[in-house]
Design an enzyme around this catalytic site. Structure first.
Site, PDB file in Angstrom:
ATOM      1  N   GLU A  71       0.892  -1.175   0.000  1.00  0.00           N
ATOM      2  CA  GLU A  71       0.000   0.000   0.000  1.00  0.00           C
ATOM      3  C   GLU A  71       0.916   1.207   0.000  1.00  0.00           C
ATOM      4  O   GLU A  71       1.502   1.552   1.021  1.00  0.00           O
ATOM      5  CB  GLU A  71      -0.914  -0.050   1.230  1.00  0.00           C
ATOM      6  N   CYS A 100      -2.406   8.681   3.168  1.00  0.00           N
ATOM      7  CA  CYS A 100      -2.053   8.150   1.855  1.00  0.00           C
ATOM      8  C   CYS A 100      -3.176   8.324   0.840  1.00  0.00           C
ATOM      9  O   CYS A 100      -2.920   8.411  -0.366  1.00  0.00           O
ATOM     10  CB  CYS A 100      -1.664   6.678   1.971  1.00  0.00           C
TER      11      CYS A 100
END
Length: 578
Positions: free
Chosen positions: A275, A309
């Site tokens: 990720e 993020c």
């Protein structure tokens, strides 16, 4: 103060126990954690212990825990191997028991968790509950209700009359790297998924968020030490972990380190989930509700001081609504964080002075026009103000990498098509956001772009819905986790066909003895029958009704008849030749 009244070691289960009238400090290398029991509940008793002695003992314990050598890391690894070899995690009841213990721990220590997040990034309760705790509890509650069903074999198809089921098995030893921006959530959530799938877990929290790192160390005092370990340390410790053979590795962080993780995993052919974030765009179309767009983008970008993020990293705004959007955005940011964000109690802080300097360097290198903010303090406060910058093109310094801070570049575009071309000309983002009230525009953007996830008229929340998950593509990541998707990620799926002696007799058509005739020629008859049988529709998962069942029965009978005919034909032919 009472003297040290017990100090003992056991090689099989090393323990140091220091007992006073104040508290017990328990250190266990086997559990990979240190525990200060009753310390927070008994602050009034601190007067009975000298501060110097208290700090000495705490420092000694922390040294023992953190400064472990490679041998102790190998011991942790061996313990996890033995834990998985015991096959206790194959039991759904065992997994549920561990998840219940984890949920009870989170609930009973919620105040400590919130204090840790506040200490690391100045995160306040409402934001922490909404963005850190909520996804964790969502996954826990999901598995409490559905794990028994998820763990059962699922029907896949019935080929040639024999049923095929997909079994999901634990992969084994799972290594998880968390990230400093959501150190607890990004650590605990995949741990939940991995345990639910029956694995044993080694968690490596980020060393940059020290308060939440210490909180996560306490997990091993709650979960069975055979199935969970928490390893702390810096880059050297990460390198040592990657040298070991794992059955799955999950890493959250930037793409450069992601490549290192993937290269290390490749040595053992270990599957990875990465990720990685990236520059997630937000498109504001001419048909957008500008006020809603400004509020949602400001919320999504400036929470946690931009250290998210999934945050919209830059805005592409159609020129028809550009001026209005910029005005609304500036007004909204000031409403959220006042005219003095540094004094605003719910505006976050950057994780370290180094990252403050990094963000400041990008802003200083930009040729854009700062229309809001731009001030910062690289001292211990780690403050960087909410900043909005108007940039002219995609070559600006602020458009080259993920900013991961409270700086939002805005770029004017002539049309949504131009915005799509701009996005497709760059690396694939973890998220894409569109603000539009035109269904055709929405369909066009979704159809013609590729990203990890999409939010329409909203930011961040697309991964928080039940049944949703987080995952990137290309530069923004590989694979996904969260809820059911996390269970699938950490499970090995294998198809199992349940045949019988009857079906075995039918499948003799495929035995090598029927491939050719005795004179060495290809058996054209068997080839024709096999080709015919392969074209018969078979029952698959989700197909019901008598038509599907009849087709399935017909397929099975056809195989049997074909096999017998081929065998009889071969016998007759061989008798004639004799």
């Amino acid at each position: 103060m009472a003297p040290l009244n017990s100090f003992r070691f056991s090689w099989s289960y090393p323990r140091l126990v220091y007992s006073t009238t104040l508290y017990d400090v328990v250190y266990s290398t086997d559990c990979s954690a240190w525990l200060l029991r009753d310390l927070n509940l008994s602050q009034h008793r601190l007067s009975h212990t000298s501060s110097s002695t208290l700090q000495l003992v705490k420092g000694f314990i922390f040294y023992l825990f953190v400064m472990t050598d490679s041998e102790s890391l190998n011991q942790v690894y061996e313990r996890l191997q033995n834990g998985f070899a015991s096959r206790d995690t194959f039991s759904v009841d065992f997994r549920l028991s561990e998840l219940r213990k984890l949920r009870a721990f989170l609930q009973s220590t919620e105040s400590d968790l919130l204090a840790a997040l506040n200490a690391d990034v100045h995160k306040k309760e409402v934001e922490a509950v909404g963005y850190d705790l909520s996804p964790i509890y969502s996954d826990l509650n999901y598995f409490m209700r559905h794990l028994s069903t998820l763990a059962k074999p699922t029907f896949a198809s019935r080929d040639f009359g024999a049923p095929v089921y997909v079994h999901r098995q634990p992969k084994g030893l799972v290594l998880i790297f968390s990230a400093f921006n959501f150190n607890i959530m990004l650590g605990v959530r995949p741990v939940i998924d991995a345990i639910a799938a029956g694995n044993v877990v080694c968690l490596k929290p980020s060393e940059h968020a020290t308060a939440s790192e210490r909180y996560l160390q306490r997990l091993t005092s709650v979960l069975d030490p055979r199935i969970c370990a928490v390893v702390t340390g810096g880059p050297q410790r990460c390198t040592e972990l990657l040298e070991l053979k794992w059955d799955h590795i999950l890493y959250t962080g930037n793409a450069n380190i992601g490549r290192i993780v993937m290269a290390a995993a490749a040595k053992h052919l270990t599957p990875v989930t990465l990720e990685l974030g990236g520059k997630s765009p937000a498109i504001v179309s001419a048909s957008a509700d500008v006020r809603l767009a400004a509020a949602s983008i400001a919320k999504g970008h400036f929470i946690n001081a931009g250290q998210v993020c999934l945050a919209p990293d830059y805005c592409l705004v159609e020129e028809e609504v550009y001026a209005e959007f910029v005005k609304k955005l500036v007004t909204t940011v000031r409403e959220f964080y006042t005219d003095d964000p540094k004094s605003c109690r719910h505006f976050g802080r950057i994780i370290s002075s180094r990252h403050v300097e990094r963000i400041a360097g990008l802003v200083n290198a930009s040729e854009g026009r700062i229309i809001l903010g731009g001030d910062y303090d690289d001292s211990a406060s780690h403050y960087f103000s909410p900043t909005v910058v108007e940039v002219a093109n995609g070559d600006d310094a602020l458009m080259q990498e993920e900013l991961f801070g409270p700086v939002l570049p805005i770029l004017k575009v002539k049309s949504v098509d131009e915005a799509i071309s701009f996005i497709n000309g760059r690396e694939r983002p973890l998220a894409l956001y569109l603000f539009s009230r035109d269904d055709d525009v929405t369909k066009t953007v979704i159809t013609n772009t590729i990203s990890g996830s999409v939010g329409i008229n909203e930011t961040i929340l697309q991964i928080g819905g039940r049944g949703s998950f987080i995952g990137g593509i290309g530069e923004s990541g590989i694979g996904a986790y969260g809820g059911k998707e996390g269970f699938e990620t950490f499970s090995h799926k294998r198809p199992v066909m349940y045949s019988s002696s009857l079906f075995g007799r039918m499948f003799q058509l495929l035995l090598p003895t029927f491939y050719s005739t005795k004179d060495g020629k290809d058996n054209a008859h068997v080839a024709r029958v096999t080709r015919f049988v392969c074209q018969i529709p078979q029952t698959t998962a989700g197909e019901t009704g008598w038509c599907a069942k009849i087709a399935n029965i017909y397929g099975g009978i056809s195989v049997g008849i074909a096999a017998m005919c081929a065998e009889i034909g071969g016998s007759v032919k061989s008798s004639k030749e004799d």
